[in-house]
Design a protein around this motif. Structure first.
Motif, short mmCIF file in Angstrom:
data_model
loop_
_atom_site.label_atom_id
_atom_site.label_comp_id
_atom_site.label_asym_id
_atom_site.label_seq_id
_atom_site.Cartn_x
_atom_site.Cartn_y
_atom_site.Cartn_z
N TYR A 274 0.50 -1.22 -0.44
CA TYR A 274 0.32 0.22 -0.19
C TYR A 274 0.85 1.21 0.01
O TYR A 274 0.77 2.01 -0.31
CB TYR A 274 -0.78 -0.11 1.05
CG TYR A 274 -1.97 1.23 1.63
CD1 TYR A 274 -3.21 1.11 0.97
CD2 TYR A 274 -1.78 1.93 2.05
CE1 TYR A 274 -4.25 2.15 1.16
CE2 TYR A 274 -2.34 3.47 1.66
CZ TYR A 274 -3.55 3.26 1.50
OH TYR A 274 -3.95 4.60 1.50
N ALA A 275 1.76 1.37 1.04
CA ALA A 275 2.30 2.65 1.29
C ALA A 275 3.41 2.95 -0.70
O ALA A 275 3.58 3.63 -0.91
CB ALA A 275 3.99 2.61 1.61
N VAL A 276 3.76 1.50 -1.14
CA VAL A 276 4.96 1.61 -1.92
C VAL A 276 3.54 2.91 -3.28
O VAL A 276 3.59 3.59 -4.08
CB VAL A 276 4.93 0.06 -2.99
CG1 VAL A 276 5.71 0.81 -4.26
CG2 VAL A 276 6.22 0.02 -2.06
N ALA A 330 -3.05 -1.75 -6.19
CA ALA A 330 -1.67 -1.76 -4.62
C ALA A 330 -2.05 -0.67 -3.56
O ALA A 330 -2.16 -1.21 -2.48
CB ALA A 330 0.05 -0.94 -5.00
N MET A 331 -2.94 0.01 -3.47
CA MET A 331 -3.48 0.93 -1.98
C MET A 331 -4.88 0.47 -2.23
O MET A 331 -5.71 1.00 -1.93
CB MET A 331 -3.84 2.43 -2.82
CG MET A 331 -2.62 3.21 -2.62
SD MET A 331 -2.45 5.26 -3.48
CE MET A 331 -4.30 5.12 -2.30
N GLY A 332 -5.07 -0.52 -2.49
CA GLY A 332 -6.52 -1.28 -2.81
C GLY A 332 -7.20 -0.91 -0.58
O GLY A 332 -6.64 -1.05 0.00
N HIS A 333 -8.01 -0.95 -0.28
CA HIS A 333 -8.57 -0.72 0.90
C HIS A 333 -8.23 -1.69 1.75
O HIS A 333 -8.22 -1.36 3.22
CB HIS A 333 -10.09 -0.01 1.06
CG HIS A 333 -10.57 0.23 2.30
ND1 HIS A 333 -9.78 1.44 2.39
CD2 HIS A 333 -11.94 0.18 3.11
CE1 HIS A 333 -10.16 2.35 3.36
NE2 HIS A 333 -11.34 0.57 4.12
N LYS A 334 -8.77 -2.76 1.54
CA LYS A 334 -8.62 -4.11 2.07
C LYS A 334 -7.26 -4.69 1.85
O LYS A 334 -6.97 -5.08 0.44
CB LYS A 334 -9.57 -5.42 2.20
CG LYS A 334 -10.98 -4.77 2.55
CD LYS A 334 -12.02 -5.45 2.00
CE LYS A 334 -13.81 -5.11 2.19
NZ LYS A 334 -14.27 -6.15 2.29
N PRO A 335 -6.43 -5.42 2.67
CA PRO A 335 -4.95 -6.17 2.45
C PRO A 335 -5.40 -6.96 1.23
O PRO A 335 -4.33 -7.50 0.44
CB PRO A 335 -4.61 -6.65 3.26
CG PRO A 335 -5.77 -6.19 4.61
CD PRO A 335 -7.14 -5.62 4.10
N GLU A 336 -6.36 -7.28 0.82
CA GLU A 336 -6.32 -9.29 0.17
C GLU A 336 -6.88 -8.42 -1.51
O GLU A 336 -7.36 -9.38 -1.88
CB GLU A 336 -7.22 -10.14 0.68
CG GLU A 336 -8.98 -9.06 0.56
CD GLU A 336 -9.53 -8.74 1.70
OE1 GLU A 336 -10.53 -8.18 2.36
OE2 GLU A 336 -8.40 -8.27 2.97
#
Length: 358
Positions: A274-276, A330-336
């Motif tokens: 997400y940070a990337v 990459a910035m998906g709200h949920k990790p999956e």
């Protein structure tokens, strides 16, 4: 029943308590020292400083990373330390210049008299026990990682009660400093972040997550090499003990996923992905995601909870759809919803580069 999480007050620096319902609805945020309410379930509250606040308790915002010049060849550093005031560590490292200063310590340009080379020495100046543990963690993490895109580790120790880490000396500027000149073209942005992802993939293979990827922690050398720096928040995945308390903010909020803000122990591979993505968003547009919320905690936290930020397409319509899709995944709200590994995202960027050759 609401869950309680602790954060840092951006007014007085003390602990701030945030209440969240089980459905992730933000209820309120209150500082435990100055008693300032910055958010409640009716909306935000004026964040003017408390009238009885001591100005000396205010947080002084330090520039992220060493303050280097805007070009690769024009490096702005403080003047050399006078010969009479230079300190020497382990009878081997002689401090020459201070290059930067952060929360945990100061970074000096030093000369390694034994190996006859310049090195960077990071000295812990804060005596807080938790920060000492972070500092020691950085030494352990760096010692285990030898990768061309991760700053190189050389030595560590204790000098008169001050912990220090010796790293390779690199000249250049942080990505954050480079962004002062404006956004980066998609081709260059994809190329740059491919190196970062390569470093993260290598770190993951050694069971380490970074937890604080952002433009200030990506360094571009004069030779245009990319180096990931500042692994003080790095976490060894196999460890059962974590240095952060549940809910405590580590890293920088603009680039952090919701699960890391709510519970820092949840920061695993998907948090770095997400940070990337958030960093890629920043370098493509010149603005960090959620930056439209300003720096008020109430608006930022609520936007993160709702995943409500200005989309990349709206921010910069001329960007290729492929790279927009990469950032959004990459910035998906949920990790999956995100890329499963750093290598998977790197390959996507490589495909983009192949399809958009200069």
């Amino acid at each position: 029943m609401a869950q309680i999480h602790n954060f840092q007050c951006n007014n007085c620096g003390a602990a701030m308590r945030m209440a969240i319902r089980p459905n992730n609805a933000l209820i309120h945020i209150t500082c435990l020292r100055c008693r300032q309410v910055v958010f409640n379930n009716q909306g935000s509250v004026n964040q003017s400083p408390a009238t009885n606040q001591n100005p000396s308790t205010s947080i002084k915002k330090q520039p992220a990373g060493a303050q280097l010049g805007k070009s690769f060849g024009d490096i702005k550093v403080p003047p050399a330390i006078p010969q009479s005031k230079r300190i020497r560590i382990k009878d081997q490292y002689t401090m020459k210049k201070q290059l930067g200063e952060g929360t945990m310590g100061r970074v000096f340009l030093a000369h390694d008299d034994k190996n006859n080379e310049d090195v960077a020495v990071k000295i812990l100046v804060n005596t807080n026990e938790k920060l000492r543990k972070y500092f020691q963690r950085e030494a352990l993490v760096l010692n285990d990682l030898q990768h061309p895109n991760i700053i190189g580790f050389k030595d560590c120790g204790n000098h008169n009660g001050r912990l220090f880490i010796v790293m390779e000396y690199i000249e250049g500027q942080t990505l954050l400093d480079r962004l002062k000149s404006g956004p980066i073209l998609p081709h260059h942005a994809a190329h740059l972040m491919s190196y970062v992802l390569s470093a993260l993939h290598y770190a993951y293979q050694h069971n380490i997550v970074h937890r604080d990827i952002k433009p200030a922690n990506i360094f571009i050398t004069k030779n245009r090499e990319v180096k990931v720096i500042d692994l003080g928040l790095g976490k060894v995945i196999t460890e059962s003990v974590d240095l952060t308390k549940t809910g405590q903010i580590m890293g920088t909020c603009f680039y952090m996923p919701l699960e890391q803000i709510q519970r820092s122990k949840a920061a695993d591979h998907p948090a770095d992905i997400y940070a990337v993505g958030a960093t890629l968003y920043h370098i493509l547009t010149g603005m960090a995601p959620f930056e439209e919320c300003g720096r008020t905690l109430d608006k930022l936290f609520y936007a993160k909870l709702k995943n409500n930020y200005i989309g990349l397409k709206k921010r910069k319509p001329d960007l290729p759809d492929e790279i927009i899709g990469i950032v959004e995944k990459a910035m998906g709200h949920k990790p999956e919803d995100r890329y499963k590994t750093a290598e998977e995202m790197r390959l996507e960027l490589q495909n983009f580069l192949q399809n958009h050759k200069k």
